[in-house]
Design an enzyme around this catalytic site. Structure first.
Site, PDB file in Angstrom:
ATOM      1  N   LYS A  86       2.642 -17.379  -7.109  1.00 20.80           N
ATOM      2  CA  LYS A  86       1.568 -17.160  -6.273  1.00 20.80           C
ATOM      3  C   LYS A  86       0.627 -16.163  -6.968  1.00 20.80           C
ATOM      4  O   LYS A  86       0.979 -15.234  -7.636  1.00 20.80           O
ATOM      5  CB  LYS A  86       2.554 -16.326  -5.008  1.00 20.80           C
ATOM      6  CG  LYS A  86       1.380 -15.743  -4.072  1.00 20.80           C
ATOM      7  CD  LYS A  86       2.528 -14.903  -3.077  1.00 20.80           C
ATOM      8  CE  LYS A  86       1.599 -14.472  -1.826  1.00 20.80           C
ATOM      9  NZ  LYS A  86       2.198 -13.797  -0.749  1.00 20.80           N
ATOM     10  N   SER A 160       1.876 -15.488   3.909  1.00 20.12           N
ATOM     11  CA  SER A 160       0.820 -15.760   2.928  1.00 20.12           C
ATOM     12  C   SER A 160       1.201 -16.587   1.942  1.00 20.12           C
ATOM     13  O   SER A 160       0.229 -17.058   1.056  1.00 20.12           O
ATOM     14  CB  SER A 160       0.108 -14.539   2.404  1.00 20.12           C
ATOM     15  OG  SER A 160       1.323 -13.724   1.729  1.00 20.12           O
ATOM     16  N   SER A 184       6.158 -13.451   4.914  1.00 21.93           N
ATOM     17  CA  SER A 184       5.249 -14.286   3.828  1.00 21.93           C
ATOM     18  C   SER A 184       5.880 -15.266   2.939  1.00 21.93           C
ATOM     19  O   SER A 184       5.021 -16.063   2.270  1.00 21.93           O
ATOM     20  CB  SER A 184       4.126 -13.364   3.156  1.00 21.93           C
ATOM     21  OG  SER A 184       3.240 -13.136   3.733  1.00 21.93           O
TER      22      SER A 184
END
Lengths: 467, 56
Positions: A86, A160, A184
């Site tokens: 990420k 997210s 997330s």
């Protein structure tokens, strides 16, 4: 495995557990695996899963891995495996954009968690797109294009860690690192039909990761199968030795007890999510395990406590940039960050106190059982940009619906995992969540493996089978 | 600080900073703060005051 002819190569959805022995025996080439993943990334650009694709270094790393294995130095199950990270997590030599137009930081060192992957011989293929600064659950506020759900391009991939989940589903990598402050990792895993593990708070280092809320932030793996989640988690913990699968043989009894927490957590569920929970419950009981209903009344405090902790912690981190470059943030993210600056210290302290009440309540809920069972997401993936979703004919703010079932365990710090649990009639993924005892992430993984057949309805994780 | 006073001050500050779109969010936050304080008061009334340990 090999890319087929035409513009769109078919994805290689095998698990790490399936492919690692083939790499070890030199029956599969890491270089070819990387090339296939790169081709998949290129073929599905419209999903906006990646921010930075590290093509050249990935091929070089895969070549080095292949040479090392050929010379008899096989490091373990991640050796030569393409993984993504990420883009909130530092990778030396690449910008950490956090999905924002705010100027990125440019790290000279890998985050320690990334170093663990490198030490295990994993190949870093790229950095995945995310909801800006991890401050949202829908993946549509990002400077790099809204992340689209591969099951339905008009829908959110969750967030997210949106790009991480999309990348796994699409065969763009074999594992991904995500972060989880309110759900997330688990939310996008649920929305995209993959596995997402949030370990116990503090179990994996968040050093070298852009903070959202330092007391709620977690880092962990997203994978296509449960078995892969354990393989990657062991590596991230620094325990990914060659003998790991055999040494970690379960000592769990064959009969387990899980508790379903009613009240606040289950009172606002989409009809298909509720049906999936009932299906899982029935199958678990049918196979001789025990399911208990419990009350967790303190859970109703969760959103208020969460808000008064995460908002000011996020605001503090961003205070300097908000003062100097506020226009660079997405409008919605900026407003939420600004809001945090208004939370009074006395209310932050109240929230931190109530957080201990919540943690004790989750501990009590786990008394006498092996884990908690509840959905990971109260709704199927919502339409991109939708401010509200309809649940039983009543509109609910999308943000509340997305966070309802996960954020409690960020406040309490208990480990939790999202597991695919079939699909809606329209084909959107559904997911169950299992929560384990504090500090017992390995036991949670064992419990999840025990219950996966019942939860998945026999479909297994994406890619087929549990690996 | 009383929530009504806090909200009035916060909204005035948002206006001064040209962030009037923040006001609905602050009103929502005020409702949440009211709920938080009620919950905290209830816990303290029960004599079960928790520590403000910052570890999760």
């Amino acid at each position: 495995m090999t890319a087929r002819g035409g513009d769109t190569p078919s994805p290689d959805l095998r698990s790490i557990a399936e492919i690692a022995p083939l790499i070890a025996r030199r029956e599969v080439s890491p270089v070819q695996l990387v090339r296939n993943c790169l081709a998949r990334i290129e073929a599905r650009r419209e999903l906006n899963a990646f921010i930075t694709v590290m093509s050249e270094t990935a091929v070089a790393e895969a070549t080095a891995a292949e040479d090392e294995i050929a010379s008899g130095r096989y490091r373990g199950p991640l050796h030569g495996i393409p993984v993504s990270v990420k883009d909130l997590i530092d990778v030396a030599g690449t910008p950490t954009t956090s999905g924002s137009a705010v100027p990125p930081r440019r790290p000279r060192h890998d985050a320690p968690i990334v170093q663990r992957l490198r030490d295990a011989g994993a190949v870093l293929i790229g950095k995945t797109n995310l909801h800006e600064f991890a401050f949202g659950t829908t993946g549509d506020e990002t400077a790099f294009g809204a992340i689209r759900n591969p099951f339905d391009m008009t829908r959110s991939a969750g967030g997210s860690s949106s790009g991480a989940a999309v990348a796994l589903h699409e065969g763009m990598c074999f594992a991904s690192l995500g972060t989880d402050t309110g759900g997330s990792i688990r939310i996008p895993a649920a929305a995209c039909g993959v596995v997402g593990l949030k370990p116990t708070y503090g179990e994996l280092s968040c050093e070298g990761i852009v903070a959202l809320s330092t007391t709620c932030d977690h880092v962990g793996p997203l994978t296509r199968t449960l078995r892969d989640a354990r393989i990657v988690f062991d590596v991230l913990k620094g325990d990914g030795s060659l003998e790991q699968p055999a040494r970690k043989q379960s000592t769990r009894s064959t009969r387990v007890t899980v508790a379903v927490p009613g009240g606040y957590l289950l009172e606002r569920l989409d009809v298909h999510v509720r049906a999936a929970l009932e299906r899982a419950r029935t199958a678990i009981e049918r196979d001789g395990h025990t399911v208990r209903d419990i009350d967790l009344p303190e859970a109703r405090l969760t959103p208020d406590v969460y808000l008064h902790i995460v908002l000011p912690e996020a605001s503090r981190y961003h205070a300097g940039t908000l003062a100097s470059n506020a226009a660079a943030y997405s409008p919605g993210v900026r407003l939420r960050l600004e809001m945090g600056g208004y939370v009074l210290a006395e209310d932050y302290v109240r929230a931190m106190g109530l957080r201990q009440v919540l943690r004790a309540a989750v501990d009590r809920a786990l008394d006498g059982c092996d884990g908690l069972l509840l959905p990971a997401l109260s709704i199927p993936a919502p339409t991109l940009g939708a401010a509200t979703v309809d649940i039983d004919g009543t509109p609910e703010p999308t943000r509340s619906a997305m966070l309802r079932l996960t954020q409690l365990f960020n406040l309490s710090g208990h480990p939790a995992i999202a597991i695919p649990s079939g699909t809606t009639p329209a084909g959107l993924p559904l997911s169950m969540q299992i929560v384990g005892r504090y500090g017992q992430t390995h036991q949670l993984l064992e419990l999840a493996e025990t219950l996966e057949p019942q939860i998945s309805g026999g479909a297994g994780s994406v890619g087929g089978g549990t690996g | 600080m009383k929530i009504a006073d806090w909200l009035a001050a916060a909204c005035a500050d948002a206006d001064k900073r040209g962030l009037s779109e923040l006001k609905p969010l602050l009103e929502s936050l005020a409702r949440s703060t009211t709920a938080l304080r009620l919950a905290d008061a209830a816990v303290q009334e029960k004599g079960d005051e928790p520590s403000a340990d910052t570890e999760a």
